[in-house]
Write a protein that holds these residues in place. Structure first.
Motif, PDB file in Angstrom:
ATOM      1  N   SER A 196       0.823  -1.173   0.042  1.00 30.10           N
ATOM      2  CA  SER A 196      -0.083  -0.127   0.052  1.00 30.10           C
ATOM      3  C   SER A 196       0.869   1.131   0.101  1.00 30.10           C
ATOM      4  CB  SER A 196      -0.521  -0.087   0.761  1.00 30.10           C
ATOM      5  OG  SER A 196      -0.613  -0.054   2.800  1.00 30.10           O
ATOM      6  N   GLU A 197       0.292   2.417  -0.515  1.00 29.39           N
ATOM      7  CA  GLU A 197       1.147   3.453  -0.690  1.00 29.39           C
ATOM      8  C   GLU A 197       0.438   4.608   0.533  1.00 29.39           C
ATOM      9  OE1 GLU A 197       1.755   4.911  -4.930  1.00 29.39           O
ATOM     10  OE2 GLU A 197       1.467   2.823  -5.575  1.00 29.39           O
ATOM     11  N   LEU A 198       1.125   5.444   0.608  1.00 28.49           N
ATOM     12  CA  LEU A 198       0.526   6.698   1.591  1.00 28.49           C
ATOM     13  C   LEU A 198       0.448   8.231   0.597  1.00 28.49           C
ATOM     14  CD1 LEU A 198      -0.774   7.998   4.374  1.00 28.49           C
ATOM     15  CD2 LEU A 198       1.697   7.185   5.219  1.00 28.49           C
ATOM     16  N   THR A 199      -0.683   9.222   0.651  1.00 25.06           N
ATOM     17  CA  THR A 199      -0.224  10.218   0.147  1.00 25.06           C
ATOM     18  C   THR A 199      -1.231  11.195   1.164  1.00 25.06           C
ATOM     19  OG1 THR A 199      -0.825  11.744  -2.078  1.00 25.06           O
ATOM     20  CG2 THR A 199      -2.545  10.408  -0.851  1.00 25.06           C
ATOM     21  N   VAL A 200      -1.050  12.481   1.642  1.00 25.39           N
ATOM     22  CA  VAL A 200      -1.337  13.505   2.142  1.00 25.39           C
ATOM     23  C   VAL A 200      -2.023  14.821   1.574  1.00 25.39           C
ATOM     24  CG1 VAL A 200      -0.710  14.661   4.168  1.00 25.39           C
ATOM     25  CG2 VAL A 200       0.308  12.724   4.294  1.00 25.39           C
ATOM     26  N   ILE A 201      -3.123  14.334   2.021  1.00 22.66           N
ATOM     27  CA  ILE A 201      -3.942  16.244   0.743  1.00 22.66           C
ATOM     28  C   ILE A 201      -3.989  17.095   2.003  1.00 22.66           C
ATOM     29  CG2 ILE A 201      -5.791  16.632   0.425  1.00 22.66           C
ATOM     30  CD1 ILE A 201      -6.533  13.905  -0.359  1.00 22.66           C
ATOM     31  N   GLU A 202      -3.149  18.290   1.664  1.00 18.47           N
ATOM     32  CA  GLU A 202      -2.858  19.045   2.836  1.00 18.47           C
ATOM     33  C   GLU A 202      -4.912  20.342   2.912  1.00 18.47           C
ATOM     34  OE1 GLU A 202       0.656  21.552   2.249  1.00 18.47           O
ATOM     35  OE2 GLU A 202       1.854  19.486   2.476  1.00 18.47           O
ATOM     36  N   ASN A 203      -4.109  20.666   4.472  1.00 20.28           N
ATOM     37  CA  ASN A 203      -5.375  21.948   4.652  1.00 20.28           C
ATOM     38  C   ASN A 203      -7.347  21.083   4.263  1.00 20.28           C
ATOM     39  OD1 ASN A 203      -4.065  24.075   4.868  1.00 20.28           O
ATOM     40  ND2 ASN A 203      -3.076  24.086   2.767  1.00 20.28           N
ATOM     41  N   ALA A 204      -6.894  20.253   4.497  1.00 23.50           N
ATOM     42  CA  ALA A 204      -8.526  19.223   5.273  1.00 23.50           C
ATOM     43  C   ALA A 204      -7.965  18.386   6.480  1.00 23.50           C
ATOM     44  CB  ALA A 204      -8.532  18.286   3.749  1.00 23.50           C
ATOM     45  N   GLY A 205      -9.363  18.705   6.905  1.00 24.90           N
ATOM     46  CA  GLY A 205     -10.082  17.803   7.802  1.00 24.90           C
ATOM     47  C   GLY A 205     -10.336  16.596   7.618  1.00 24.90           C
ATOM     48  N   HIS A 206     -11.370  16.353   7.805  1.00 22.50           N
ATOM     49  CA  HIS A 206     -11.792  14.570   7.068  1.00 22.50           C
ATOM     50  C   HIS A 206     -12.797  14.269   6.316  1.00 22.50           C
ATOM     51  CE1 HIS A 206     -12.283  10.721   9.464  1.00 22.50           C
ATOM     52  NE2 HIS A 206     -13.669  10.343   9.219  1.00 22.50           N
ATOM     53  N   TRP A 207     -12.801  15.330   6.052  1.00 21.84           N
ATOM     54  CA  TRP A 207     -13.692  15.134   4.522  1.00 21.84           C
ATOM     55  C   TRP A 207     -12.624  15.979   3.246  1.00 21.84           C
ATOM     56  CZ3 TRP A 207     -19.761  16.311   4.318  1.00 21.84           C
ATOM     57  CH2 TRP A 207     -20.601  15.722   3.901  1.00 21.84           C
ATOM     58  N   PRO A 208     -11.944  15.530   2.801  1.00 24.64           N
ATOM     59  CA  PRO A 208     -11.309  15.878   2.081  1.00 24.64           C
ATOM     60  C   PRO A 208     -11.623  16.523   0.821  1.00 24.64           C
ATOM     61  CG  PRO A 208     -10.251  13.556   2.482  1.00 24.64           C
ATOM     62  CD  PRO A 208     -10.814  14.284   3.632  1.00 24.64           C
ATOM     63  N   GLN A 209     -12.344  15.102   0.277  1.00 21.54           N
ATOM     64  CA  GLN A 209     -13.340  15.312  -0.887  1.00 21.54           C
ATOM     65  C   GLN A 209     -14.603  16.861  -1.172  1.00 21.54           C
ATOM     66  OE1 GLN A 209     -14.040  13.415   1.814  1.00 21.54           O
ATOM     67  NE2 GLN A 209     -16.794  13.968   1.973  1.00 21.54           N
ATOM     68  N   TRP A 210     -14.587  17.169   0.327  1.00 20.60           N
ATOM     69  CA  TRP A 210     -15.281  18.406   0.285  1.00 20.60           C
ATOM     70  C   TRP A 210     -14.622  19.859   0.104  1.00 20.60           C
ATOM     71  CZ3 TRP A 210     -21.260  18.571  -0.311  1.00 20.60           C
ATOM     72  CH2 TRP A 210     -21.392  19.929  -0.167  1.00 20.60           C
ATOM     73  N   GLU A 211     -13.204  19.723   1.276  1.00 22.65           N
ATOM     74  CA  GLU A 211     -12.799  20.713   1.375  1.00 22.65           C
ATOM     75  C   GLU A 211     -11.398  21.299  -0.035  1.00 22.65           C
ATOM     76  OE1 GLU A 211     -11.413  22.149   5.168  1.00 22.65           O
ATOM     77  OE2 GLU A 211     -11.975  19.808   6.150  1.00 22.65           O
ATOM     78  N   GLN A 212     -10.976  19.637   0.048  1.00 25.90           N
ATOM     79  CA  GLN A 212     -10.299  19.901  -1.538  1.00 25.90           C
ATOM     80  C   GLN A 212     -10.314  19.411  -2.453  1.00 25.90           C
ATOM     81  OE1 GLN A 212      -7.436  22.128  -1.160  1.00 25.90           O
ATOM     82  NE2 GLN A 212      -8.271  22.836   1.233  1.00 25.90           N
TER      83      GLN A 212
END
Length: 283
Positions: free
Chosen positions: A250-266
């Motif tokens: 598995s791989e890991l990425t981090v979406i910045e400036n978001a909480g629990h809903w990155p699909q909504w915020e970013q």
């Protein structure tokens, strides 16, 4: 921008299907290989309203109200991860699909991982978006349980707003429309009863049956991306590392400036993460 005006210029379908006796609400758009999107605890298909247009350019996007959630049927029994996984399998069968891409947020990510471990033949690859059950701190579980029940049983504009704001890094992303959509869902008489089955997994004893562990994570052979955020209220990026080690390759990425809903915020970043990972050739 309204959730529905964001997709008003694309062809989409909002319908119900019979998933082995469970009437299930579905939002669908696009053509090509199917991508099923799974929301989190207390969620509903509108959680992905901002993503449908772009993702539907690349996939046949199928977003469902999970068992007991939204406007899907709410059988009176505790909802464990196996129950959600069984419902997902029934949805796949009802749609006549042989294989899918998966992405789930919070509870949906937990369910997607469990499903891929139990039914690997149905999944090409998947993205687990701030998946649930990472932090088993009793205080966090109790807080999530209490806030969810309060938002439903004591449903009011302010209580629903507070529950949604907990999900977001940028509280201004909690729109009036989103609050009203969720308020209408939560005030269904059957939802008032179902909420206690929905929060079943916040009980430590119930949760222990499905805790992330090598015993089942090692069975996941599906290419998997863990999509974390830098402001997730449920866990830190460091908490992702043990899960990454449990899921082979598995791989890991981090979406910045978001909480629990990155699909909504970013939205743009989240869509790009999904498209880039799911569209890459399977090794």
């Amino acid at each position: 921008m309204s959730i529905w005006t964001e997709i008003q210029d694309i062809e989409f379908k909002l319908y119900y299907l019979d998933a082995n006796g469970v009437k299930t609400r579905v939002l669908e758009a696009g053509e090509g290989d199917p991508l099923i999107l799974l929301h989190g605890t207390g969620g509903h298909i509108e959680a992905y309203g901002r993503n449908m247009k772009e993702l539907s350019k690349h996939f046949r996007v199928i977003c469902i109200d999970m068992l007991g959630h939204g406007y899907t049927d709410k059988p009176d029994r505790p909802y464990g991860i196996d129950s959600y996984s069984d419902h997902l399998l029934d949805v796949i069968h009802a749609l006549g699909l042989s294989k899918v891409y998966l992405s789930g947020e919070s509870l949906g990510g937990w369910v997607a991982a469990w499903f891929a471990a139990e039914h690997p033949e149905y999944v090409w690859s998947m993205v687990l978006n701030t998946p649930g059950n990472v932090n088993n701190d009793p205080k966090i579980m109790a807080g999530l349980r209490d806030s969810t029940v309060k938002a439903v049983v004591e449903a009011s504009y302010e209580n629903v707003k507070k529950r949604l704001e907990w999900l977001m890094y940028d509280k201004s992303q909690v729109t009036d429309e989103l609050i009203k959509i969720r308020y209408k869902i939560y005030t269904q008489p059957e939802y008032q009863k179902a909420v206690y089955n929905i929060v079943y997994l916040q009980d430590p004893e119930a949760r222990s049956q499905y805790i992330w562990a090598p015993s089942w994570c090692n069975k996941i052979q599906t290419p998997t991306l863990l999509a974390w955020t830098d402001h997730d209220p449920t866990s830190t990026v460091e908490a992702a590392k043990p899960i990454q080690e449990m899921i082979p390759g598995s791989e890991l990425t981090v979406i910045e400036n978001a909480g629990h809903w990155p699909q909504w915020e970013q939205v743009k970043e989240f869509n790009k993460v999904l498209i880039d990972f799911l569209k890459q050739p399977v090794k």
